[in-house]
Design a protein around this motif. Structure first.
Motif, PDB file in Angstrom:
ATOM      1  N   GLY A  68       0.809  -1.214   0.000  1.00  0.00           N
ATOM      2  CA  GLY A  68       0.000   0.000   0.000  1.00  0.00           C
ATOM      3  C   GLY A  68       0.842   1.263   0.000  1.00  0.00           C
ATOM      4  N   LYS A  69       2.121   1.110   0.344  1.00  0.00           N
ATOM      5  CA  LYS A  69       3.053   2.241   0.332  1.00  0.00           C
ATOM      6  C   LYS A  69       3.974   2.083  -0.872  1.00  0.00           C
ATOM      7  CE  LYS A  69       3.003   2.643   5.379  1.00  0.00           C
ATOM      8  NZ  LYS A  69       3.821   2.534   6.621  1.00  0.00           N
ATOM      9  N   ASN A  70       3.791   2.931  -1.866  1.00  0.00           N
ATOM     10  CA  ASN A  70       4.524   2.782  -3.128  1.00  0.00           C
ATOM     11  C   ASN A  70       5.889   3.466  -3.066  1.00  0.00           C
ATOM     12  OD1 ASN A  70       4.883   1.871  -5.726  1.00  0.00           O
ATOM     13  ND2 ASN A  70       3.996   3.701  -6.651  1.00  0.00           N
ATOM     14  N   ARG A  71       6.719   2.956  -2.152  1.00  0.00           N
ATOM     15  CA  ARG A  71       8.079   3.488  -2.031  1.00  0.00           C
ATOM     16  C   ARG A  71       9.005   2.383  -1.531  1.00  0.00           C
ATOM     17  NH1 ARG A  71       5.201   6.481   2.223  1.00  0.00           N
ATOM     18  NH2 ARG A  71       5.809   5.682   4.276  1.00  0.00           N
ATOM     19  N   PRO A  72      10.330   2.529  -1.736  1.00  0.00           N
ATOM     20  CA  PRO A  72      11.275   1.466  -1.355  1.00  0.00           C
ATOM     21  C   PRO A  72      11.287   1.227   0.145  1.00  0.00           C
ATOM     22  CG  PRO A  72      12.303   3.011  -2.888  1.00  0.00           C
ATOM     23  CD  PRO A  72      11.006   3.626  -2.454  1.00  0.00           C
ATOM     24  N   GLN A  73      11.177  -0.048   0.514  1.00  0.00           N
ATOM     25  CA  GLN A  73      11.181  -0.420   1.932  1.00  0.00           C
ATOM     26  C   GLN A  73      12.366  -1.307   2.298  1.00  0.00           C
ATOM     27  OE1 GLN A  73       7.047  -1.818   2.723  1.00  0.00           O
ATOM     28  NE2 GLN A  73       6.543  -0.462   1.016  1.00  0.00           N
ATOM     29  N   PRO A  99       0.150  -9.703  -4.693  1.00  0.00           N
ATOM     30  CA  PRO A  99      -0.060  -8.880  -5.894  1.00  0.00           C
ATOM     31  C   PRO A  99       0.486  -7.466  -5.731  1.00  0.00           C
ATOM     32  CG  PRO A  99      -2.067 -10.068  -5.288  1.00  0.00           C
ATOM     33  CD  PRO A  99      -1.105 -10.243  -4.155  1.00  0.00           C
ATOM     34  N   ASN A 100       1.018  -6.948  -6.835  1.00  0.00           N
ATOM     35  CA  ASN A 100       1.473  -5.552  -6.921  1.00  0.00           C
ATOM     36  C   ASN A 100       2.771  -5.261  -6.173  1.00  0.00           C
ATOM     37  OD1 ASN A 100      -0.891  -4.869  -8.444  1.00  0.00           O
ATOM     38  ND2 ASN A 100      -2.040  -4.755  -6.525  1.00  0.00           N
ATOM     39  N   LEU A 101       3.445  -6.296  -5.658  1.00  0.00           N
ATOM     40  CA  LEU A 101       4.752  -6.063  -5.050  1.00  0.00           C
ATOM     41  C   LEU A 101       5.772  -5.873  -6.168  1.00  0.00           C
ATOM     42  CD1 LEU A 101       6.277  -7.867  -1.974  1.00  0.00           C
ATOM     43  CD2 LEU A 101       7.685  -7.213  -3.914  1.00  0.00           C
ATOM     44  N   LYS A 102       6.469  -4.742  -6.160  1.00  0.00           N
ATOM     45  CA  LYS A 102       7.392  -4.408  -7.251  1.00  0.00           C
ATOM     46  C   LYS A 102       8.834  -4.535  -6.793  1.00  0.00           C
ATOM     47  CE  LYS A 102       4.052  -1.178  -9.246  1.00  0.00           C
ATOM     48  NZ  LYS A 102       3.755   0.256  -9.542  1.00  0.00           N
ATOM     49  N   LYS A 121       8.220   5.460 -11.047  1.00  0.00           N
ATOM     50  CA  LYS A 121       6.921   4.792 -10.998  1.00  0.00           C
ATOM     51  C   LYS A 121       6.691   4.083  -9.665  1.00  0.00           C
ATOM     52  CE  LYS A 121       6.926   4.040 -16.006  1.00  0.00           C
ATOM     53  NZ  LYS A 121       7.095   3.033 -17.082  1.00  0.00           N
ATOM     54  N   GLY A 122       7.776   3.893  -8.908  1.00  0.00           N
ATOM     55  CA  GLY A 122       7.652   3.274  -7.587  1.00  0.00           C
ATOM     56  C   GLY A 122       8.095   1.831  -7.559  1.00  0.00           C
ATOM     57  N   ALA A 123       8.727   1.432  -6.467  1.00  0.00           N
ATOM     58  CA  ALA A 123       9.151   0.044  -6.260  1.00  0.00           C
ATOM     59  C   ALA A 123       9.244  -0.192  -4.759  1.00  0.00           C
ATOM     60  CB  ALA A 123      10.491  -0.214  -6.930  1.00  0.00           C
ATOM     61  N   HIS A 124       9.058  -1.437  -4.354  1.00  0.00           N
ATOM     62  CA  HIS A 124       9.063  -1.778  -2.927  1.00  0.00           C
ATOM     63  C   HIS A 124      10.396  -2.362  -2.455  1.00  0.00           C
ATOM     64  CE1 HIS A 124       4.715  -2.127  -4.152  1.00  0.00           C
ATOM     65  NE2 HIS A 124       4.650  -1.246  -3.161  1.00  0.00           N
ATOM     66  N   ILE A 125      11.000  -3.212  -3.303  1.00  0.00           N
ATOM     67  CA  ILE A 125      12.280  -3.842  -2.965  1.00  0.00           C
ATOM     68  C   ILE A 125      13.282  -3.496  -4.062  1.00  0.00           C
ATOM     69  CG2 ILE A 125      13.511  -6.011  -2.569  1.00  0.00           C
ATOM     70  CD1 ILE A 125      10.905  -7.223  -1.538  1.00  0.00           C
ATOM     71  N   LEU A 126      14.410  -2.922  -3.669  1.00  0.00           N
ATOM     72  CA  LEU A 126      15.475  -2.573  -4.618  1.00  0.00           C
ATOM     73  C   LEU A 126      16.642  -3.524  -4.433  1.00  0.00           C
ATOM     74  CD1 LEU A 126      15.529   1.316  -4.087  1.00  0.00           C
ATOM     75  CD2 LEU A 126      14.207   0.014  -5.783  1.00  0.00           C
ATOM     76  N   ILE A 127      17.212  -3.973  -5.548  1.00  0.00           N
ATOM     77  CA  ILE A 127      18.365  -4.878  -5.509  1.00  0.00           C
ATOM     78  C   ILE A 127      19.403  -4.324  -6.480  1.00  0.00           C
ATOM     79  CG2 ILE A 127      19.177  -7.254  -5.801  1.00  0.00           C
ATOM     80  CD1 ILE A 127      16.152  -8.075  -5.597  1.00  0.00           C
ATOM     81  N   ALA A 138      23.387  10.227  -6.399  1.00  0.00           N
ATOM     82  CA  ALA A 138      24.055  11.463  -6.826  1.00  0.00           C
ATOM     83  C   ALA A 138      23.162  12.293  -7.750  1.00  0.00           C
ATOM     84  CB  ALA A 138      25.383  11.133  -7.515  1.00  0.00           C
ATOM     85  N   LYS A 139      22.408  11.609  -8.606  1.00  0.00           N
ATOM     86  CA  LYS A 139      21.529  12.307  -9.553  1.00  0.00           C
ATOM     87  C   LYS A 139      20.145  12.577  -8.969  1.00  0.00           C
ATOM     88  CE  LYS A 139      23.793  10.812 -13.815  1.00  0.00           C
ATOM     89  NZ  LYS A 139      24.182  12.197 -14.192  1.00  0.00           N
ATOM     90  N   GLU A 140      19.961  12.158  -7.708  1.00  0.00           N
ATOM     91  CA  GLU A 140      18.701  12.363  -6.984  1.00  0.00           C
ATOM     92  C   GLU A 140      17.511  11.695  -7.676  1.00  0.00           C
ATOM     93  OE1 GLU A 140      18.258  16.548  -6.274  1.00  0.00           O
ATOM     94  OE2 GLU A 140      19.908  16.599  -4.828  1.00  0.00           O
ATOM     95  N   THR A 141      17.796  10.591  -8.373  1.00  0.00           N
ATOM     96  CA  THR A 141      16.715   9.775  -8.937  1.00  0.00           C
ATOM     97  C   THR A 141      16.279   8.689  -7.954  1.00  0.00           C
ATOM     98  OG1 THR A 141      18.410   8.450 -10.063  1.00  0.00           O
ATOM     99  CG2 THR A 141      17.347  10.183 -11.346  1.00  0.00           C
ATOM    100  N   LEU A 142      16.976   8.629  -6.805  1.00  0.00           N
ATOM    101  CA  LEU A 142      16.670   7.638  -5.773  1.00  0.00           C
ATOM    102  C   LEU A 142      16.797   8.298  -4.409  1.00  0.00           C
ATOM    103  CD1 LEU A 142      16.281   4.702  -4.659  1.00  0.00           C
ATOM    104  CD2 LEU A 142      18.764   4.428  -4.888  1.00  0.00           C
ATOM    105  N   THR A 143      15.803   8.082  -3.566  1.00  0.00           N
ATOM    106  CA  THR A 143      15.878   8.503  -2.166  1.00  0.00           C
ATOM    107  C   THR A 143      15.615   7.287  -1.287  1.00  0.00           C
ATOM    108  OG1 THR A 143      13.538   9.129  -2.158  1.00  0.00           O
ATOM    109  CG2 THR A 143      15.149  10.878  -2.631  1.00  0.00           C
ATOM    110  N   LEU A 144      16.277   7.258  -0.135  1.00  0.00           N
ATOM    111  CA  LEU A 144      16.231   6.061   0.707  1.00  0.00           C
ATOM    112  C   LEU A 144      15.656   6.330   2.096  1.00  0.00           C
ATOM    113  CD1 LEU A 144      19.766   4.597  -0.204  1.00  0.00           C
ATOM    114  CD2 LEU A 144      17.549   3.929  -1.161  1.00  0.00           C
ATOM    115  N   GLU A 145      14.944   7.441   2.263  1.00  0.00           N
ATOM    116  CA  GLU A 145      14.437   7.760   3.599  1.00  0.00           C
ATOM    117  C   GLU A 145      13.326   6.830   4.054  1.00  0.00           C
ATOM    118  OE1 GLU A 145      12.006  10.370   0.776  1.00  0.00           O
ATOM    119  OE2 GLU A 145      14.125   9.842   1.023  1.00  0.00           O
TER     120      GLU A 145
END
Length: 452
Positions: A68-73, A99-102, A121-127, A138-145
């Protein structure tokens, strides 16, 4: 062996998914790690490759994700592109119940802009790998807060590659209250330093830290002509698949060429190949279209290929840790395997740590079949469609068998990526399928086909 259903509050739908993937009981690292991770504890785990550590951190990551939270966790940092893809593939399988886990991968060799668009567009798990994650920060295309969990996979390898400062800097962009999980095959001093920097009162888990002697038969051959000895071993052992390690790109290319001229089905992999070439090399080897892979240490980790029957160190590795990871490509899970190392008369001191644990063998005792060649019965057909066009293995299998008339036994492994599908076919039917696909549709759509 403890069953997955003993994990407190594990969703029934996840258990059903694990069952379909033939995961019923936990490995030791999973049994000791999953519940503490779900409880929120930091973990410092020592476990060799192939012990099941990906599910040890992957299952909790998927369970804890709030779609339900469309941001990296969760962010998982790996040393190589290959390992990032391998981890992503495993997590996507177990995340099928949710469903919908990105899940999004971030590594070099792929345009930064395309990844930035996906991040937007949003993602939940980044690898991803440290360098590319740094690029996005550096390009501020990713935030990790919004990160709750940081996973460092094969951390010793990342430190060997000089990524200590990058890892610390990436972690500094995350909330201080995050959970940190560090997985490493070895615990050198640098790992202890990193653990003290990033982990808070971690639970220390050590399993499978010693290579099981019964699973991998280690041999060493003293030789002044490595290529002659390699050929003798191939024609004596006649392995189904063979992974050969060299220390340099130049040696990999040269040896691959020599083996090809001898009539073997062989492919190489090294750091100078682009991502598509590396991915396709792994696919061709894993689906048995190529029976020999010659590699630099880019493939000693993150190479998830089952049933490699023989590993040969054509060049001696530089240290014991590299040796452990190289030979760990065979004898995975419940399988057994063989690892052979070559050394010259002047190398005896250099490889004393190998000869002390491996059995010395003599080439003159080999029974050589001079007619034998490692030739594959399969070729790989590629289609210009994959997951993004909703193409599934069952669709391909059904069309090839029912519409084109190919026997199921003539179709090998099918690998589907986002944009392409790779099908191993017996060489006697490749032309027939290739020609038929100019007219035959799959799911009412024509696909362009070519042979790799």
């Amino acid at each position: 062996m403890t069953a997955f259903n003993t994990i407190p509050n594990i969703p029934e739908s996840l258990l059903a998914t694990l069952q379909t993937l033939n995961f019923t009981t936990m490995t030791e690292i999973q049994e000791k790690s999953i519940s503490p991770i779900l409880e929120g504890k930091d973990i410092l785990a020592q476990s060799k490759t192939g012990s099941g550590k990906t599910l040890a951190f992957g299952i909790p990551a998927v369970i804890k994700t709030d779609v339900g939270k469309n941001r990296p966790q969760t962010i998982i940092i790996t040393p190589t592109r290959e390992l990032a893809e391998q981890v992503a593939a495993e997590l996507r399988k177990i995340a099928a119940y949710k469903p919908n886990l990105k899940i999004l991968t971030l590594y070099g060799g792929v345009p930064l802009r395309a990844q930035a668009d996906s991040l937007a567009k949003g993602a939940h798990i980044l690898i991803g790998t440290p360098g590319r994650i740094q690029d996005h920060l550096a390009k501020e295309t990713l935030t990790l807060e919004s990160i709750n969990t940081l996973v460092l996979d094969e951390a010793d390898r990342m430190l060997d590659m000089g990524f200590y400062d990058e890892i610390v800097k990436i972690a500094s962009n995350m909330p201080k209250k995050k959970q940190t999980l560090l997985f490493s095959a070895t615990f050198p001093h640098k790992i202890e330093t990193l653990a003290k920097k990033l982990l808070k009162e971690p639970l220390i888990v050590k399993v499978d830290t010693v290579q099981e002697k019964a699973k991998i038969n280690e041999l060493v051959y003293e030789t002044e002509d490595k290529f002659k000895t390699l050929n003798a071993l191939i024609q004596s052992y006649k392995p189904e698949s063979l992974l050969v390690f060299c220390n340099t790109k130049a040696e990999v290319i040269s040896l691959t060429d020599k083996l090809h001229r001898r009539g073997h089905s062989v492919i190489d992999i090294h750091g100078d190949l682009d991502q598509r070439e590396r991915n396709e090399a792994v696919i061709l080897f894993s689906n048995r279209s190529k029976r020999i892979m010659v590699a630099t240490d880019v493939a000693s980790r993150g190479l998830d290929i089952k049933d490699i029957s023989l590993v040969i160190n054509y060049d001696l590795p530089f240290d014991k840790e590299v040796y452990t990871h190289r030979i760990g490509r065979t004898g995975r899970a419940d399988a057994t395997g063989m690892a052979i190392s070559f050394y010259g008369p002047r190398d005896s001191e250099k490889c004393s740590w190998i000869t002390s644990q491996a059995q010395k063998a003599e080439a003159k005792e080999l029974r050589v079949d001079a007619t034998f060649k490692m030739i594959s019965n399969f070729d790989t057909l590629c289609l210009n469609g994959g997951k993004k066009t909703k193409l599934r293995a069952g669709d391909i299998l059904g069309t090839f068998c029912k519409e084109i008339g190919i026997e199921n036994s003539q179709i090998g492994k099918i690998t589907i990526t986002d944009t392409k599908s790779y099908i191993a076919l017996h060489h006697t039917v490749v032309d027939r399928v290739f020609k038929a696909l100019k007219k035959v549709k799959i799911k009412k759509k024509k696909y362009v086909a070519w042979v790799l």
